[in-house]
Scaffold this motif. Structure first.
Motif, PDB file in Angstrom:
ATOM      1  N   GLU A   2      20.025  35.789  42.905  1.00  0.00           N
ATOM      2  CA  GLU A   2      19.528  37.146  43.125  1.00  0.00           C
ATOM      3  C   GLU A   2      19.548  37.909  41.812  1.00  0.00           C
ATOM      4  OE1 GLU A   2      22.406  40.387  44.368  1.00  0.00           O
ATOM      5  OE2 GLU A   2      23.049  38.692  45.593  1.00  0.00           O
ATOM      6  N   ALA A   3      18.749  38.960  41.730  1.00  0.00           N
ATOM      7  CA  ALA A   3      18.610  39.723  40.487  1.00  0.00           C
ATOM      8  C   ALA A   3      19.956  40.234  39.985  1.00  0.00           C
ATOM      9  CB  ALA A   3      17.638  40.876  40.688  1.00  0.00           C
ATOM     10  N   GLY A   4      20.815  40.709  40.876  1.00  0.00           N
ATOM     11  CA  GLY A   4      22.118  41.220  40.466  1.00  0.00           C
ATOM     12  C   GLY A   4      22.995  40.151  39.844  1.00  0.00           C
ATOM     13  N   ALA A   5      22.951  38.953  40.392  1.00  0.00           N
ATOM     14  CA  ALA A   5      23.746  37.854  39.846  1.00  0.00           C
ATOM     15  C   ALA A   5      23.238  37.461  38.467  1.00  0.00           C
ATOM     16  CB  ALA A   5      23.717  36.666  40.791  1.00  0.00           C
ATOM     17  N   VAL A   6      21.927  37.504  38.280  1.00  0.00           N
ATOM     18  CA  VAL A   6      21.344  37.212  36.964  1.00  0.00           C
ATOM     19  C   VAL A   6      21.799  38.263  35.953  1.00  0.00           C
ATOM     20  CG1 VAL A   6      19.189  37.071  35.652  1.00  0.00           C
ATOM     21  CG2 VAL A   6      19.362  35.963  37.890  1.00  0.00           C
ATOM     22  N   ALA A   7      21.759  39.537  36.341  1.00  0.00           N
ATOM     23  CA  ALA A   7      22.203  40.615  35.449  1.00  0.00           C
ATOM     24  C   ALA A   7      23.669  40.447  35.090  1.00  0.00           C
ATOM     25  CB  ALA A   7      21.960  41.971  36.101  1.00  0.00           C
ATOM     26  N   GLU A   8      24.483  40.090  36.067  1.00  0.00           N
ATOM     27  CA  GLU A   8      25.914  39.888  35.816  1.00  0.00           C
ATOM     28  C   GLU A   8      26.111  38.799  34.769  1.00  0.00           C
ATOM     29  OE1 GLU A   8      29.939  38.650  38.301  1.00  0.00           O
ATOM     30  OE2 GLU A   8      28.090  39.025  39.382  1.00  0.00           O
ATOM     31  N   ALA A   9      25.424  37.688  34.924  1.00  0.00           N
ATOM     32  CA  ALA A   9      25.551  36.584  33.978  1.00  0.00           C
ATOM     33  C   ALA A   9      25.044  36.975  32.596  1.00  0.00           C
ATOM     34  CB  ALA A   9      24.787  35.370  34.504  1.00  0.00           C
ATOM     35  N   GLN A  10      23.913  37.670  32.530  1.00  0.00           N
ATOM     36  CA  GLN A  10      23.353  38.082  31.245  1.00  0.00           C
ATOM     37  C   GLN A  10      24.277  39.064  30.525  1.00  0.00           C
ATOM     38  OE1 GLN A  10      19.518  39.601  32.383  1.00  0.00           O
ATOM     39  NE2 GLN A  10      18.515  37.622  32.104  1.00  0.00           N
ATOM     40  N   ARG A  13      27.292  37.253  29.149  1.00  0.00           N
ATOM     41  CA  ARG A  13      26.921  36.342  28.066  1.00  0.00           C
ATOM     42  C   ARG A  13      26.618  37.120  26.776  1.00  0.00           C
ATOM     43  NH1 ARG A  13      23.376  33.535  30.650  1.00  0.00           N
ATOM     44  NH2 ARG A  13      21.571  34.762  30.061  1.00  0.00           N
ATOM     45  N   ARG A  14      25.973  38.283  26.893  1.00  0.00           N
ATOM     46  CA  ARG A  14      25.584  39.062  25.715  1.00  0.00           C
ATOM     47  C   ARG A  14      26.752  39.816  25.096  1.00  0.00           C
ATOM     48  NH1 ARG A  14      20.180  42.262  27.215  1.00  0.00           N
ATOM     49  NH2 ARG A  14      20.645  43.233  25.231  1.00  0.00           N
ATOM     50  N   GLU A  15      27.723  40.185  25.897  1.00  0.00           N
ATOM     51  CA  GLU A  15      28.875  40.947  25.386  1.00  0.00           C
ATOM     52  C   GLU A  15      30.123  40.395  26.051  1.00  0.00           C
ATOM     53  OE1 GLU A  15      31.289  42.952  23.397  1.00  0.00           O
ATOM     54  OE2 GLU A  15      29.202  43.446  22.983  1.00  0.00           O
ATOM     55  N   LEU A  16      30.852  39.571  25.319  1.00  0.00           N
ATOM     56  CA  LEU A  16      31.969  38.843  25.911  1.00  0.00           C
ATOM     57  C   LEU A  16      33.084  39.738  26.433  1.00  0.00           C
ATOM     58  CD1 LEU A  16      32.167  35.815  23.473  1.00  0.00           C
ATOM     59  CD2 LEU A  16      31.054  35.949  25.709  1.00  0.00           C
ATOM     60  N   GLY A  17      33.270  40.936  25.875  1.00  0.00           N
ATOM     61  CA  GLY A  17      34.330  41.826  26.324  1.00  0.00           C
ATOM     62  C   GLY A  17      33.980  42.631  27.563  1.00  0.00           C
ATOM     63  N   LEU A  18      32.730  42.566  27.988  1.00  0.00           N
ATOM     64  CA  LEU A  18      32.259  43.357  29.128  1.00  0.00           C
ATOM     65  C   LEU A  18      32.532  42.623  30.440  1.00  0.00           C
ATOM     66  CD1 LEU A  18      30.559  45.840  30.080  1.00  0.00           C
ATOM     67  CD2 LEU A  18      28.560  44.382  29.870  1.00  0.00           C
ATOM     68  N   VAL A  19      33.100  43.338  31.390  1.00  0.00           N
ATOM     69  CA  VAL A  19      33.299  42.793  32.731  1.00  0.00           C
ATOM     70  C   VAL A  19      32.302  43.502  33.643  1.00  0.00           C
ATOM     71  CG1 VAL A  19      34.899  42.515  34.650  1.00  0.00           C
ATOM     72  CG2 VAL A  19      35.727  42.357  32.301  1.00  0.00           C
ATOM     73  N   PHE A  20      31.401  42.745  34.225  1.00  0.00           N
ATOM     74  CA  PHE A  20      30.327  43.297  35.032  1.00  0.00           C
ATOM     75  C   PHE A  20      30.263  42.514  36.331  1.00  0.00           C
ATOM     76  CE2 PHE A  20      25.934  43.477  36.449  1.00  0.00           C
ATOM     77  CZ  PHE A  20      25.610  44.812  36.274  1.00  0.00           C
ATOM     78  N   HIS A  21      30.301  43.220  37.467  1.00  0.00           N
ATOM     79  CA  HIS A  21      30.241  42.555  38.763  1.00  0.00           C
ATOM     80  C   HIS A  21      29.163  43.188  39.617  1.00  0.00           C
ATOM     81  CE1 HIS A  21      33.917  40.354  38.084  1.00  0.00           C
ATOM     82  NE2 HIS A  21      34.535  41.479  37.763  1.00  0.00           N
ATOM     83  N   THR A  22      28.467  42.361  40.360  1.00  0.00           N
ATOM     84  CA  THR A  22      27.544  42.885  41.362  1.00  0.00           C
ATOM     85  C   THR A  22      28.367  43.394  42.539  1.00  0.00           C
ATOM     86  OG1 THR A  22      27.376  40.758  42.490  1.00  0.00           O
ATOM     87  CG2 THR A  22      25.776  41.188  40.720  1.00  0.00           C
ATOM     88  N   ALA A  23      27.718  44.155  43.410  1.00  0.00           N
ATOM     89  CA  ALA A  23      28.405  44.644  44.616  1.00  0.00           C
ATOM     90  C   ALA A  23      28.930  43.475  45.442  1.00  0.00           C
ATOM     91  CB  ALA A  23      27.474  45.520  45.437  1.00  0.00           C
ATOM     92  N   ALA A  24      28.130  42.420  45.540  1.00  0.00           N
ATOM     93  CA  ALA A  24      28.548  41.259  46.325  1.00  0.00           C
ATOM     94  C   ALA A  24      29.767  40.590  45.702  1.00  0.00           C
ATOM     95  CB  ALA A  24      27.396  40.271  46.448  1.00  0.00           C
ATOM     96  N   ALA A  26      32.004  41.912  43.867  1.00  0.00           N
ATOM     97  CA  ALA A  26      33.167  42.804  43.956  1.00  0.00           C
ATOM     98  C   ALA A  26      33.540  43.125  45.404  1.00  0.00           C
ATOM     99  CB  ALA A  26      32.885  44.097  43.202  1.00  0.00           C
ATOM    100  N   SER A  27      32.890  42.477  46.361  1.00  0.00           N
ATOM    101  CA  SER A  27      33.130  42.698  47.800  1.00  0.00           C
ATOM    102  C   SER A  27      32.895  44.160  48.204  1.00  0.00           C
ATOM    103  CB  SER A  27      34.546  42.269  48.190  1.00  0.00           C
ATOM    104  OG  SER A  27      34.748  40.907  47.908  1.00  0.00           O
ATOM    105  N   LEU A  28      31.840  44.760  47.646  1.00  0.00           N
ATOM    106  CA  LEU A  28      31.505  46.147  47.955  1.00  0.00           C
ATOM    107  C   LEU A  28      30.247  46.277  48.817  1.00  0.00           C
ATOM    108  CD1 LEU A  28      32.096  47.703  44.421  1.00  0.00           C
ATOM    109  CD2 LEU A  28      33.638  47.760  46.391  1.00  0.00           C
ATOM    110  N   SER A  29      29.545  45.193  49.015  1.00  0.00           N
ATOM    111  CA  SER A  29      28.299  45.247  49.780  1.00  0.00           C
ATOM    112  C   SER A  29      28.541  45.782  51.182  1.00  0.00           C
ATOM    113  CB  SER A  29      27.671  43.849  49.888  1.00  0.00           C
ATOM    114  OG  SER A  29      27.277  43.402  48.630  1.00  0.00           O
ATOM    115  N   GLY A  30      27.711  46.751  51.563  1.00  0.00           N
ATOM    116  CA  GLY A  30      27.764  47.291  52.914  1.00  0.00           C
ATOM    117  C   GLY A  30      28.827  48.354  53.135  1.00  0.00           C
ATOM    118  N   LEU A  31      29.657  48.626  52.135  1.00  0.00           N
ATOM    119  CA  LEU A  31      30.686  49.651  52.302  1.00  0.00           C
ATOM    120  C   LEU A  31      30.072  51.044  52.139  1.00  0.00           C
ATOM    121  CD1 LEU A  31      33.650  48.156  50.245  1.00  0.00           C
ATOM    122  CD2 LEU A  31      33.322  48.111  52.720  1.00  0.00           C
TER     123      LEU A  31
END
Length: 107
Positions: A2-10, A13-24, A26-31
């Motif tokens: 999914e687009a969010g998972a691709v963004a998370e991976a990108q 990969r582009r900034e090793l110190g960055l922690v980025f999670h999709t809603a899914a 991070a278990s936030l989907s639907g909340l």
């Protein structure tokens, strides 16, 4: 992927110190928005929501009783453009500068 998972991976990969999670991831989907805001604040995370109609209003209400690491609201941008703005912010600002701020993307 999914687009969010691709963004998370990108982002990671582009900034090793960055922690980025999709809603899914991070278990936030639907909340409900207030609960998402609470969890992001507890973890000290800047939130980049998809709920453009409701999240800014809930964020403003949340700030009356809580502190937040910040909120970025993307305005119908491609994921690559949002990612570029996030990486620019990450590289030029300190986390303390974002406390309780809401910014709209693009910058």
């Amino acid at each position: 992927l999914e687009a969010g998972a691709v963004a998370e991976a990108q982002a990671c990969r582009r900034e090793l110190g960055l922690v980025f999670h999709t809603a899914a991831a991070a278990s936030l989907s639907g909340l409900p928005d207030p609960e998402v805001l609470e969890r992001a604040a507890d973890e000290g995370c800047i939130l980049v929501p998809h709920h453009l109609q409701t999240m800014p209003r809930h964020f403003s209400a949340f700030l009356t009783t809580h502190q937040s690491a910040g909120l970025l609201v993307p305005q119908s941008l491609p994921i690559a453009a949002v990612l570029d703005d996030l990486l620019l912010i990450w590289s030029t600002m300190e986390a303390e500068e974002w406390i309780n701020l809401m910014w709209y993307l693009p910058l």
